[in-house]
Enzyme design. Structure first.
Site, PDB file in Angstrom:
ATOM      1  CG  LEU A  49      -1.794  -1.281   1.325  1.00  0.00           C
ATOM      2  CD1 LEU A  49      -2.386  -1.425   2.718  1.00  0.00           C
ATOM      3  CD2 LEU A  49      -2.891  -1.249   0.273  1.00  0.00           C
ATOM      4  N   PRO A  50       0.291   2.422  -0.391  1.00  0.00           N
ATOM      5  CG  PRO A  50      -0.949   3.759  -1.836  1.00  0.00           C
ATOM      6  CD  PRO A  50      -1.085   2.592  -0.909  1.00  0.00           C
TER       7      PRO A  50
ATOM      8  CB  THR B 118       7.896   2.039   2.160  1.00  0.00           C
ATOM      9  OG1 THR B 118       8.570   1.021   1.405  1.00  0.00           O
ATOM     10  CG2 THR B 118       8.936   2.910   2.860  1.00  0.00           C
TER      11      THR B 118
ATOM     12  CE  LYS C  87      12.364   1.119   0.676  1.00  0.00           C
ATOM     13  NZ  LYS C  87      10.996   0.744   0.327  1.00  0.00           N
TER      14      LYS C  87
ATOM     15  CE  LYS D 189       5.639   6.137   1.823  1.00  0.00           C
ATOM     16  NZ  LYS D 189       5.277   4.892   1.125  1.00  0.00           N
TER      17      LYS D 189
END
Length: 297
Positions: A65-66, A96, A171, A246
């Site tokens: 998902l975003p 992420t 990450k 982001k």
């Protein structure tokens, strides 16, 4: 294995496709019907909503998902996964997001009998298509062992990073360093070229010397140096600048929460943010080099 998959965007769609190619039985859902239809044409079963995926009989459900708000919505809302999924179904979120949200959702899932991993990926859309992603996984040892064979159908490097949320930590740290190193590569390349160096010769020196990094030897931001890099196609495709913003935002927010200084990370975020403000957010993040090229002013 029977698997549910939610989120068929630029990363999720090829990941789901590789699961199908490996012989897994997939039930899929996305808000965009066209991508659901495409997955169905490859052999997946289309679901009408999240609840249908939750109750499809899957042993494992994967989400891609975003952002954190989407993860919270898909898992925690009244019509979300946790409201409908049977006890014992394994959950993997490859979005992420920030480690705090990942840990919160995992705790709620585990409390109701659904063991959960956070498993964000690195490798981009090319890696997703080729099945060569790196998965950075947070969660319990036994859950990692259960999910690993499935993750190996979508990636070549499956790394257990520790407890819940640690996949996101890995990450976040990696992408912060990537964002910083790309700015360094842009500054070094433009400085050298402005003083008379041929860009290919300069890159060759850097890539056989101590300045070598992924941003110089694989993804060099200077046009004409790496044939396959976005810099050779007008900075189209690749990893979008807004996505880098982001990820750097996740790093700076996590740093604020933990009290850890990330001076270079914060500066990098502002440099990319200024480029996005000027209308370049859709370009690959290596287009940050435009900030340093006189003919681009």
């Amino acid at each position: 294995m029977k698997i549910g998959f939610i989120g068929l965007g630029n990363m999720g769609a090829p990941m789901a496709s590789n699961l199908l190619k490996a012989g897994h039985e997939l039930t899929v859902f996305d808000l965009v019907q066209s991508v659901v239809d495409k997955a169905a044409s490859e052999g997946a079963t289309a679901a009408a909503d999240i609840a249908t995926v939750a109750r499809c009989g899957a042993e494992l459900i994967i989400t891609m998902l975003p952002a954190a708000r989407h993860v919270k919505g898909v898992y925690l809302e009244d019509d979300g996964l946790l409201a409908h999924v049977p006890k014992g179904v394994h959950l993997v979120d490859s979005s992420t997001i920030d480690p705090m949200t990942a840990r919160d959702v995992a705790a709620k899932a585990t409390a109701q009998g659904n063991p959960m991993l956070d498993a964000p990926v690195s490798g981009g859309t090319g890696g997703a298509q080729a099945g060569t992603l790196t998965f950075m996984v947070g969660g319990e040892d036994q859950e990692f062992a259960f999910a690993r064979p499935v993750l190996e159908t979508m990636g070549k490097n499956i790394v257990h990073c520790g407890g819940a949320g640690n996949g996101q930590v890995a990450k976040m740290a990696n992408n912060m360093l990537l964002g910083i190193s790309m700015i360094g590569a842009a500054e070094a390349m433009t400085l050298g070229v402005s003083m008379g160096m041929d860009p290919e010769v300069l890159a060759g020196v850097i890539n056989t010397s101590s300045g070598r990094c992924w941003s110089t030897d694989t993804y060099n931001p200077y046009p004409g140096v790496i044939e396959t890099a976005p810099s050779n196609r007008g900075y189209s495709g690749g990893f979008g600048m807004d996505l880098m913003i982001k990820d750097l935002g996740l790093a700076t927010e996590a740093a604020k929460a933990s009290g850890q200084p990330v001076v270079m990370g914060g500066l990098a975020q502002q440099l990319y943010q200024s480029m996005s403000f000027e209308g370049h957010g859709h370009l690959d993040f290596s287009a940050i080099i435009k900030r340093y090229m006189k003919d681009e002013e």
